[in-house]
Scaffold this active site. Structure first.
Site, PDB file in Angstrom:
ATOM      1  N   ASP A 115      -4.759  -5.009  -7.464  1.00 48.73           N
ATOM      2  CA  ASP A 115      -4.217  -4.232  -6.523  1.00 48.73           C
ATOM      3  C   ASP A 115      -5.405  -4.004  -5.513  1.00 48.73           C
ATOM      4  O   ASP A 115      -6.485  -4.322  -5.665  1.00 48.73           O
ATOM      5  CB  ASP A 115      -3.608  -2.942  -6.925  1.00 48.73           C
ATOM      6  CG  ASP A 115      -2.340  -2.191  -5.998  1.00 48.73           C
ATOM      7  OD1 ASP A 115      -2.802  -2.688  -4.632  1.00 48.73           O
ATOM      8  OD2 ASP A 115      -1.940  -1.454  -6.154  1.00 48.73           O
TER       9      ASP A 115
HETATM   10  C1  NOJ Z   1      -1.593  -0.888  -2.492  1.00 47.96           C
HETATM   11  C2  NOJ Z   1      -0.438  -1.065  -3.433  1.00 47.96           C
HETATM   12  O1  NOJ Z   1      -0.532  -0.295  -4.532  1.00 47.96           O
HETATM   13  C3  NOJ Z   1       0.298  -2.314  -3.560  1.00 47.96           C
HETATM   14  O2  NOJ Z   1       1.746  -2.224  -4.151  1.00 47.96           O
HETATM   15  C4  NOJ Z   1       0.202  -3.209  -2.250  1.00 47.96           C
HETATM   16  O3  NOJ Z   1       0.742  -4.282  -2.600  1.00 47.96           O
HETATM   17  C5  NOJ Z   1      -1.306  -3.468  -2.129  1.00 47.96           C
HETATM   18  N1  NOJ Z   1      -1.691  -2.112  -1.804  1.00 47.96           N
HETATM   19  C6  NOJ Z   1      -1.344  -4.243  -0.831  1.00 47.96           C
HETATM   20  O4  NOJ Z   1      -0.922  -3.630   0.286  1.00 47.96           O
END
Ligand code: NOJ
Length: 740
Positions: free
Chosen positions: A269
């Site tokens: 993430d």
């Molecule tokens: C953080 C989020 O937790 C995740 O779900 C998302 O895909 C990513 N950022 C990218 O934006």
């Protein structure tokens, strides 16, 4: 530097194609590391720095670049100007639509319609791919039992089976049967794993989930996504039992690769590798890179620990080049499956992709099926437009094209939204006077200046339709609430409206279950619409006017009070289960009662132990009754299939859909089992006055679970099976699984 060590192992790896193996054997080390790095786009332009990075082979993927020509230019640099011509993965959060916005995933889950969920994902993929996006970070398949958590909006609810089926449908919709076809993109099952169990529903918090619970409740949707061919997985931000998921080797290697044989790659993430240090798992970013990479995390999102440290970690033999080659091979394979090496990366004409009529029709259909009718006193709904002279439409969400779209709509355009007000105005005959009063600036407002005007309009009306709930910003990532009552002074507005003595229909738009207990008795009907997306208006207008019949069912339990959380239907029985006989409210306990005056059961003293609305619940304008629950046999052996048949009668006045749900309970097991578990469901259409026989088949897999030794097995013994219209169904039979 060209590292050839272990290359033989890699090129002979049968999992990689000729092209991927060839590339691997020609790549310089930094080009390999580059494939493991995802960088952030510059939103509509390409900085010279980014262009040079791509040219030099330091970038495997770009996140958040959705301007078509810019994406084209980036791909051009990657394919024509870099040494090896490797195309880029262009990632974006396409969560519930790209331009055409569908209901938030929790709303989609309330449709219990895998076919529509798949179609919505297919349309989202088509629209996103038209600007060059080839990878979405969806489906989000975190089991969520806590409505305080803002990301419950993005989830498919609390049940492992429903979430598995709908998550797989999304994977199919995004990826199709061949990802290289135009309009298909790679899916990403996230957040692996356990993210939804965050303590007290605060995003990014710690999760502690016993292994048995993890395997039986939280992991099944991910297993299903892996089996469905999801191209990628995303590791979670959260700490899982003391080892943050992004550094958790057990999760990513043992479970995902060894046990499930996952064939795609894992992305972190956003900066979650770098954050391992903040968690206190590693001392510095070099350690973080080592920990994450050796745990099986293939690509790093945005932070740069791989880029900065992998080369040195290879030199010091803390990371193995074979593992690097393996990760690069997996990433290149996804690029190959997407056809990126062979085709033009962007189809230039977006005009044809956005807001097609078919897409809007699907958006309307799924929004319609996602609305859940929670209450309909005196059949206040549907409103008979022929016999109604004045509808007072009230509330901050009745005419707000932005808020109805919900969270995670980076590319959504509120100017394309059809609001409830505009749809109702077009749907009603001119004989109906529709007055509209916003009454509150936002759902969070406390000012009551506009109430007098709204009350005056309402006082003239035959029926009051109040559109209340939560604005989009109150749910989603990092938007958690400790109190999940209607925000602002909406409850006060409802109370004042109720004093008028007119029929009140509440349409609730929200990103989570709200605690509706304080106002439920004050209104006649409640239609829970979640955040329904672009076509909220036409869907809700049809339901309000009886052009469509509500058929959504709750994918998550609605608590009475926030203090009941976590509250979910598939709970364990405990040694002292709550029963109505034993229940007593604290206000009814006589003073100085002895310690054991109560039933000594699993209850709260200040609220009933039941939910306000149970999982699977949802009313129709029609009525359904269930009868003749019959089993093909009462003893089955391990190779037999049990047929469970039920007759569903539509005894009401409307042709309507009903979601028929089958639950089981394994009565005695080596590890205790839930009091009910959803095993199958079927959405059926039954004409008024008619009935339909629905037949389900259960096999050994449906009866299996992870036992006390973490083995997937079915244990012989007695089971209960129920079929009905919600998890509270009492229509029950029993059978025995016998060895042999
Ligand atoms: C953080 C989020 O937790 C995740 O779900 C998302 O895909 C990513 N950022 C990218 O934006």
């Amino acid at each position: 530097m060209h590292v050839a060590a272990d290359m033989a192992k890699v090129s002979s790896n049968p999992r990689f194609s000729e092209r991927v193996s060839q590339l691997l054997s020609n790549m310089h080390l930094h080009e390999k590391i580059g494939q493991l790095c995802q960088v952030s786009g510059c939103e509509g332009h390409v900085s010279e720095h980014l262009a040079q990075q791509v040219r030099d082979g330091w970038v495997g993927s770009v996140i958040n670049e959705v301007d078509g020509p810019t994406v084209n230019y980036l791909q051009h640099i990657a394919k024509q100007e870099s040494r090896l011509g490797i195309p880029l993965l262009i990632g974006r959060d396409v969560i519930h639509g790209f331009k055409t916005i569908f209901p938030i995933p929790l709303g989609q889950a309330a449709s219990w319609n895998a076919e529509l969920v798949e179609q919505a994902a297919r349309i989202a993929a088509l629209e996103a791919n038209s600007v060059g996006v080839n990878w979405t970070f969806a489906p989000m398949i975190d089991i969520s039992r806590d409505p305080r958590w803002g990301r419950i909006a993005e989830s498919l609810g609390e049940d492992p089976y429903l979430c598995s089926i709908l998550g797989a449908a999304m994977v199919d919709g995004f990826q199709g049967t061949d990802m290289s076809e135009s309009g298909q993109i790679a899916a990403c099952a996230k957040h692996f794993a356990g993210y939804g169990a965050t303590e007290s529903g605060r995003d990014y918090g710690t999760t502690n989930i016993p292994e048995n619970e993890l395997r039986n409740i939280y992991l099944p949707p991910f297993k299903m996504a892996s089996d469905s061919g999801a191209a990628t997985f995303m590791s979670s931000f959260s700490d899982l039992n003391g080892v943050p998921a992004s550094g958790n080797r057990w999760l990513m290697k043992k479970i995902l690769r060894e046990e499930w044989g996952f064939k795609g790659f894992v992305v972190s993430d956003w900066e979650s590798i770098y954050q391992l240090e903040i968690h206190g798992l590693t001392e510095n970013s070099r350690d973080s890179a080592q920990k994450a990479f050796n745990a099986g995390l293939d690509m790093e999102m945005v932070s740069t620990t791989y880029r900065e440290h992998l080369e040195e970690l290879l030199e010091t033999k803390q990371v193995d080049i074979a593992q690097v080659d393996h990760s690069v091979g997996l990433i290149l394979s996804v690029k190959e499956q997407l056809g990126l090496f062979d085709k033009d990366c962007q189809s230039p004409d977006t005009a044809d992709a956005f807001y097609q009529q078919e897409s809007l029709d699907v958006a309307k259909q799924i929004a319609t099926q996602s609305c859940v009718l929670l209450k309909n006193h005196n059949q206040t709904l549907p409103i008979n437009a022929q016999e109604t002279q004045h509808i007072a439409l009230i509330g901050p969400l009745a005419d707000d094209g932005f808020e109805q779209l919900g969270t995670w709509i980076f590319d959504g355009e509120p100017q394309h939204s059809v609001t409830i007000r505009s749809a109702l105005e077009s749907a009603c005959p001119s004989s109906v006077n529709i007055t509209y009063d916003r009454a509150m600036a936002t759902t969070r407002s406390y000012t009551t200046d506009l109430y007098a005007q709204a009350l005056a309009s309402a006082n003239q009306a035959d029926v009051i339709v109040m559109c209340v709930g939560e604005e989009a910003i109150l749910s989603g990532e990092a938007h958690c609430r400790a109190d999940i009552d209607l925000p602002g002074s909406q409850m006060e507005l409802i109370e004042k409206m109720a004093e008028l003595g007119k029929p009140i229909v509440l349409v609730v738009l929200a990103g989570r279950p709200l605690t509706l207990e304080p106002i439920i008795e004050k209104v006649d009907s409640v239609l829970y619409a979640w955040h329904p997306g672009t076509m909220a208006g036409p869907a809700i207008a049809d339901l309000l006017l009886g052009e469509a019949v509500p058929s959504g069912k709750l994918p998550v339990t609605f608590p009475r009070k926030v203090g009941q959380i976590p509250l979910y239907y598939n709970q364990k029985n405990s040694g002292k289960p709550a029963t109505n006989d034993q229940y007593i409210h604290m206000n009814d306990i006589p003073p100085r009662s002895p310690q054991t005056s109560l039933g000594m059961a699993a209850i709260h003293l200040d609220t009933h132990f039941s939910p306000l609305f149970e999982f699977g619940f949802g009313l129709s304008y029609s009525q359904f009754t269930y009868s003749q629950l019959t089993l093909s046999q009462h003893h089955i052996n391990r190779s037999e299939t049990l047929e469970v048949a039920v007759t569903v009668h539509n005894t009401g006045d409307w042709d309507a859909d009903e979601v028929v749900q089958l639950y089981i309970r394994d009565l005695v097991a080596s590890a205790t089992r839930p009091v009910k578990e959803l095993k199958q469901f079927s959405r059926v259409h039954v004409k008024r006055g008619e009935h339909k026989k629905v037949i389900f088949s259960l096999n050994i897999n449906d009866l299996s679970f992870y036992n006390d030794e973490m083995q997937w097995a079915a244990e012989s013994g007695h089971f209960h099976v129920w079929v009905g219209g919600s998890s509270a169904t009492t229509l029950q039979q029993g059978f025995e699984l016998i060895d042999g």
